[in-house]
Write a protein that holds these residues in place. Structure first.
Motif, short mmCIF file in Angstrom:
data_model
loop_
_atom_site.label_atom_id
_atom_site.label_comp_id
_atom_site.label_asym_id
_atom_site.label_seq_id
_atom_site.Cartn_x
_atom_site.Cartn_y
_atom_site.Cartn_z
N ARG A 27 65.03 37.56 4.59
CA ARG A 27 64.43 37.77 5.70
C ARG A 27 63.19 36.50 5.89
O ARG A 27 62.19 36.80 5.89
CB ARG A 27 63.56 39.03 6.26
N LYS A 28 63.77 35.25 6.07
CA LYS A 28 62.74 34.20 6.06
C LYS A 28 63.34 33.12 7.50
O LYS A 28 64.11 33.06 7.88
CB LYS A 28 63.26 33.22 4.95
N MET A 29 61.94 32.65 8.01
CA MET A 29 61.77 31.57 8.83
C MET A 29 61.20 30.31 8.20
O MET A 29 60.01 30.65 7.54
CB MET A 29 61.27 32.23 10.01
N THR A 30 61.90 29.23 8.25
CA THR A 30 61.32 27.92 7.65
C THR A 30 61.21 26.76 8.86
O THR A 30 62.31 26.82 9.62
CB THR A 30 61.82 27.63 6.16
N ALA A 31 60.26 26.15 8.78
CA ALA A 31 60.00 25.19 9.56
C ALA A 31 60.31 23.98 8.88
O ALA A 31 59.92 23.79 7.55
CB ALA A 31 58.84 25.18 10.26
N TYR A 32 60.92 22.73 9.47
CA TYR A 32 61.16 21.31 8.75
C TYR A 32 61.31 20.67 10.11
O TYR A 32 61.86 21.13 10.98
CB TYR A 32 62.50 21.50 8.19
N PRO A 33 61.05 19.20 9.88
CA PRO A 33 60.37 18.70 8.55
C PRO A 33 58.80 19.07 8.67
O PRO A 33 58.25 19.20 9.85
CB PRO A 33 60.46 17.02 8.89
N ILE A 34 58.20 19.02 7.85
CA ILE A 34 56.54 18.87 7.78
C ILE A 34 56.36 17.84 7.16
O ILE A 34 56.60 17.44 5.79
CB ILE A 34 56.27 20.20 6.81
N PRO A 35 55.28 16.98 7.62
CA PRO A 35 54.77 16.99 9.17
C PRO A 35 56.05 16.86 10.08
O PRO A 35 56.58 16.07 9.94
CB PRO A 35 53.53 16.39 9.06
N ALA A 36 56.12 17.59 11.27
CA ALA A 36 56.81 17.14 12.54
C ALA A 36 56.11 16.14 13.19
O ALA A 36 54.81 16.03 13.30
CB ALA A 36 57.11 18.27 13.21
N MET A 58 52.62 28.32 18.51
CA MET A 58 51.34 28.68 18.88
C MET A 58 50.21 27.51 18.30
O MET A 58 50.56 27.39 16.89
CB MET A 58 50.81 29.94 18.42
N ASN A 59 49.17 26.99 18.84
CA ASN A 59 48.10 26.41 18.25
C ASN A 59 47.40 27.38 17.47
O ASN A 59 47.42 28.47 17.29
CB ASN A 59 47.25 25.45 19.43
N VAL A 60 46.38 26.79 16.68
CA VAL A 60 45.51 27.59 15.78
C VAL A 60 44.56 28.44 16.46
O VAL A 60 44.03 29.40 15.73
CB VAL A 60 44.98 26.77 14.68
N THR A 105 55.34 31.24 10.24
CA THR A 105 55.18 30.35 9.36
C THR A 105 54.23 29.21 10.12
O THR A 105 54.31 28.91 11.05
CB THR A 105 56.75 29.59 9.07
N LYS A 106 53.76 28.35 8.93
CA LYS A 106 52.67 27.14 9.28
C LYS A 106 53.66 25.95 9.44
O LYS A 106 54.73 25.59 8.89
CB LYS A 106 51.79 27.28 8.51
N LEU A 107 53.21 25.09 10.25
CA LEU A 107 53.65 23.78 10.42
C LEU A 107 52.64 22.73 10.76
O LEU A 107 51.57 23.00 11.20
CB LEU A 107 54.95 23.53 11.34
N MET A 108 52.71 21.51 10.54
CA MET A 108 51.86 20.43 11.00
C MET A 108 52.56 19.32 11.82
O MET A 108 53.78 19.25 11.60
CB MET A 108 51.16 19.61 9.86
#
Length: 111
Positions: A27-36, A58-60, A105-108
């Motif tokens: 049960r995973k969600m991943t973001a790519y590319p990092i940084p976007a 969402m922003n921080v 998940t976090k991303l930049m």
């Protein structure tokens, strides 16, 4: 020597831990590319996709800046036009139909 019941309990506990580990990794969600830069993709496992309704970016400070619906076609969720957003750390938030958060998940974003 340990009683037989204790050993059985220990084996049962190991099996429960293995199942929990499998269910978490399944049960995973991943973001790519990092940084976007301009576009970010969210890859979602099948079991999580079946439960998910939306992915919010969402922003921080917790303000939703974009929303995409999740469908069962197996494709990644795509957020484009990120060059309009300020650089920084963002959070991908997956919610179910009731609006409950089921994964983050976090991303930049960096231009």
């Amino acid at each position: 020597m340990l009683p037989f019941g204790f050993v059985a309990q220990d084996v049962k506990a190991q099996n429960v831990e293995q199942q929990r580990t499998l269910s978490i990794s399944d049960r995973k969600m991943t973001a790519y590319p990092i940084p976007a830069n301009n576009t970010v993709y969210f890859k979602i496992t099948t079991s999580l996709r079946n439960e998910a309704k939306t992915v919010e970016l969402m922003n921080v400070i917790g303000k939703t800046v974009a929303v995409q619906n999740v469908n069962n076609d197996g494709n990644d969720i795509v957020f484009g036009g990120l060059s309009q957003l300020p650089e920084g750390v963002y959070i991908g938030v997956m919610k179910n139909a009731e609006g409950k958060i089921i994964q983050t998940t976090k991303l930049m974003i960096q231009h």
